[in-house]
Design an enzyme around this catalytic site. Sequence first.
Site: not given
Length: 308
Positions: A74, A126, A194, A224, A266
């Site tokens: 992050h 982040e 991203c 996410n 993740s």
Amino acid sequence: MRVVLAQPRGFCAGVVRAVEIVERALVRYGPPVYVRHEIVHNRHVVEDLRARGAVFVKEVEEIPEGAVAVFSAHGVSRRVEGEAALRRLDVLDATCPLVTKVHNEGRRYAAQGRAVILVGHAGHPEVIGTMGQIDGEVHLVATPAEVEALPIPRERPVSYITQTTLSVDDTRTVIAAIRQRFDDAVGPDTRDICYATQNRQTAVRELARIAEVVLVVGAANSSNSNRLREIAAECGARAYLIADASALDPAWLEGAGTVGVTAGASAPERLVEELVARLGALGATSAEALPGIVEDVTFRLPSKLAAE
């Protein structure tokens, strides 16, 4: 009942790189290797690395002087980087290169004398790291209403950058509000979201078109993964975010002819496989993957580890 898997799903290149950095560090230096915060937002990944000798800490001050330390995917603030230098830590930076790109953009805009508006969620690692990488005026917003409330004159030159794991649609709305509010606003549209986040969001929309129930494998603190659940729900599916197969409530499946499964960036694939097996035990008769984007992105490892 049939099971349909989203494509793509699960690990992205940034997560693969971050996990591999810890794994290789454990081989090269031997345990313990200290990791500031969770390397990625997934308990199963963290516990697996902990069993191999990784030690996860909240702050740099908890790491012995001169030890090997890894910064999470992050990213971190300049303050954290400075504290690590003072403690003479041997740092391996696992910050996702796409997050580093946002840091660089924010610093460039600030150097131009612009106020920087960061679109993101307060408290997310982040976001904390990104705000701490930029010298100058930085404001955090998450909604168009928060853009309207910013204490910045309309004529002040501004710029905007975004957290990498947001919903593309929501972010586009906030960016539109920034452009409408200020006379001079520059930024990268939604390009800072991203590639992996965008691909998984596109895939879950396709999944929600055909599945009455969508199960998202991911951690509750994974931005996410939460966005994937929200998007599936917005598309009309009964959507649930679960950490693993043990969290599945069979009552969720009542009346469902098709159950969709995806995973946050993740979440390891083995958790998806275990969930599919659980669904099979509950009566699912088939499992298939939807066609979708095949990701071939890779990120280079730090030079200290590349030859391991």
